[in-house]
Write an enzyme that holds these catalytic residues in place. Structure first.
Site, PDB file in Angstrom:
ATOM      1  N   TYR A   1       0.606  -4.696  -3.768  1.00 22.75           N
ATOM      2  CA  TYR A   1       1.997  -4.248  -3.894  1.00 22.75           C
ATOM      3  C   TYR A   1       2.510  -4.143  -5.322  1.00 22.75           C
ATOM      4  O   TYR A   1       3.650  -3.729  -5.537  1.00 22.75           O
ATOM      5  CB  TYR A   1       2.902  -5.192  -3.089  1.00 22.75           C
ATOM      6  CG  TYR A   1       2.500  -5.263  -1.626  1.00 22.75           C
ATOM      7  CD1 TYR A   1       2.570  -4.131  -0.827  1.00 22.75           C
ATOM      8  CD2 TYR A   1       2.025  -6.444  -1.065  1.00 22.75           C
ATOM      9  CE1 TYR A   1       2.181  -4.178   0.508  1.00 22.75           C
ATOM     10  CE2 TYR A   1       1.642  -6.506   0.272  1.00 22.75           C
ATOM     11  CZ  TYR A   1       1.716  -5.374   1.048  1.00 22.75           C
ATOM     12  OH  TYR A   1       1.334  -5.411   2.363  1.00 22.75           O
TER      13      TYR A   1
ATOM     14  N   HIS B   1       4.418   3.995   1.342  1.00 21.38           N
ATOM     15  CA  HIS B   1       3.832   2.651   1.304  1.00 21.38           C
ATOM     16  C   HIS B   1       3.300   2.403  -0.093  1.00 21.38           C
ATOM     17  O   HIS B   1       2.622   3.269  -0.653  1.00 21.38           O
ATOM     18  CB  HIS B   1       2.702   2.514   2.333  1.00 21.38           C
ATOM     19  CG  HIS B   1       3.189   2.770   3.712  1.00 21.38           C
ATOM     20  ND1 HIS B   1       3.958   1.853   4.398  1.00 21.38           N
ATOM     21  CD2 HIS B   1       3.095   3.862   4.498  1.00 21.38           C
ATOM     22  CE1 HIS B   1       4.289   2.371   5.563  1.00 21.38           C
ATOM     23  NE2 HIS B   1       3.794   3.600   5.652  1.00 21.38           N
TER      24      HIS B   1
HETATM   25  C1  DQA Z   1       3.664  -1.633   3.282  1.00 20.63           C
HETATM   26  C2  DQA Z   1       2.357  -1.683   4.088  1.00 20.63           C
HETATM   27  C3  DQA Z   1       2.548  -2.417   5.400  1.00 20.63           C
HETATM   28  O1  DQA Z   1       1.329  -2.445   6.126  1.00 20.63           O
HETATM   29  C4  DQA Z   1       2.978  -3.848   5.138  1.00 20.63           C
HETATM   30  O2  DQA Z   1       3.203  -4.520   6.352  1.00 20.63           O
HETATM   31  C5  DQA Z   1       4.158  -3.936   4.227  1.00 20.63           C
HETATM   32  C6  DQA Z   1       4.268  -3.007   3.116  1.00 20.63           C
HETATM   33  C7  DQA Z   1       3.439  -1.031   1.886  1.00 20.63           C
HETATM   34  O3  DQA Z   1       4.411  -0.723   1.212  1.00 20.63           O
HETATM   35  O4  DQA Z   1       2.289  -0.916   1.447  1.00 20.63           O
HETATM   36  O5  DQA Z   1       4.999  -4.817   4.370  1.00 20.63           O
HETATM   37  O6  DQA Z   1       4.579  -0.797   3.967  1.00 20.63           O
END
Ligand code: DQA
Length: 148
Positions: free
Chosen positions: A26, A103
């Site tokens: 992230y 994402h």
């Molecule tokens: C997310 C990916 C999802 O699988 C995960 O549960 C998240 C963040 C991303 O930004 O990569 O909370 O949406």
């Protein structure tokens, strides 16, 4: 006709914890820092942003219900809800607004359950695995769509 340039940026569950979550997926930025980057990318594109985050699915749904008249498009990262929330899927459909799914991480290269998106078919685009730059890309798609 008035200019259509209002973009609602919606973050779902656990995204308020950015900065504490695994940075290899992230990145290091906190949500407030990410929102600043999104805001300046939007400014450069002539788009106006409003930000929303919640850890409560019903609040996310109700926020979608209340967008009518306040937003012209949506950029959304619902977090884990992406993979299973038909309630959010139905509320997104109800808005009738152009939306892009974002994402931070490369969801298609992670666990198989993250490859499922119940909102994908409703979105004009999807950006994953590009970190903060993914939101810039999403805003570019929105700008193109709103200019049509
Ligand atoms: C997310 C990916 C999802 O699988 C995960 O549960 C998240 C963040 C991303 O930004 O990569 O909370 O949406």
């Amino acid at each position: 006709m008035s200019v259509r340039n209002r973009v609602e940026i919606m973050h779902g569950v656990n995204l308020d914890q950015l900065g504490r979550r695994d940075p290899t997926h992230y990145g290091p930025a906190k949500l407030t820092e990410l929102e600043l980057e999104i805001s300046s990318a939007a400014d450069a594109l002539g788009l106006k942003t409003r930000f929303f985050q919640t850890n409560h699915e019903g609040e996310f749904v109700e926020h979608l219900h209340q967008l009518e008249g306040f937003a012209d498009a949506i950029v959304l990262n619902p977090g884990a809800w992406t993979h299973y929330s038909y309630a959010i899927r139905d509320a997104l459909e109800l808005t009738g607004l152009p939306a892009v799914e974002v994402h931070l991480s490369d969801v298609d290269a992670r666990e198989p359950w993250r490859r499922v998106s119940v909102i994908r078919e409703l979105c004009i685009g999807r950006v994953a695995g590009k970190g903060a730059d993914g939101y810039r890309e999403a805003l570019e798609l929105i700008r193109e769509e709103l200019a049509r």
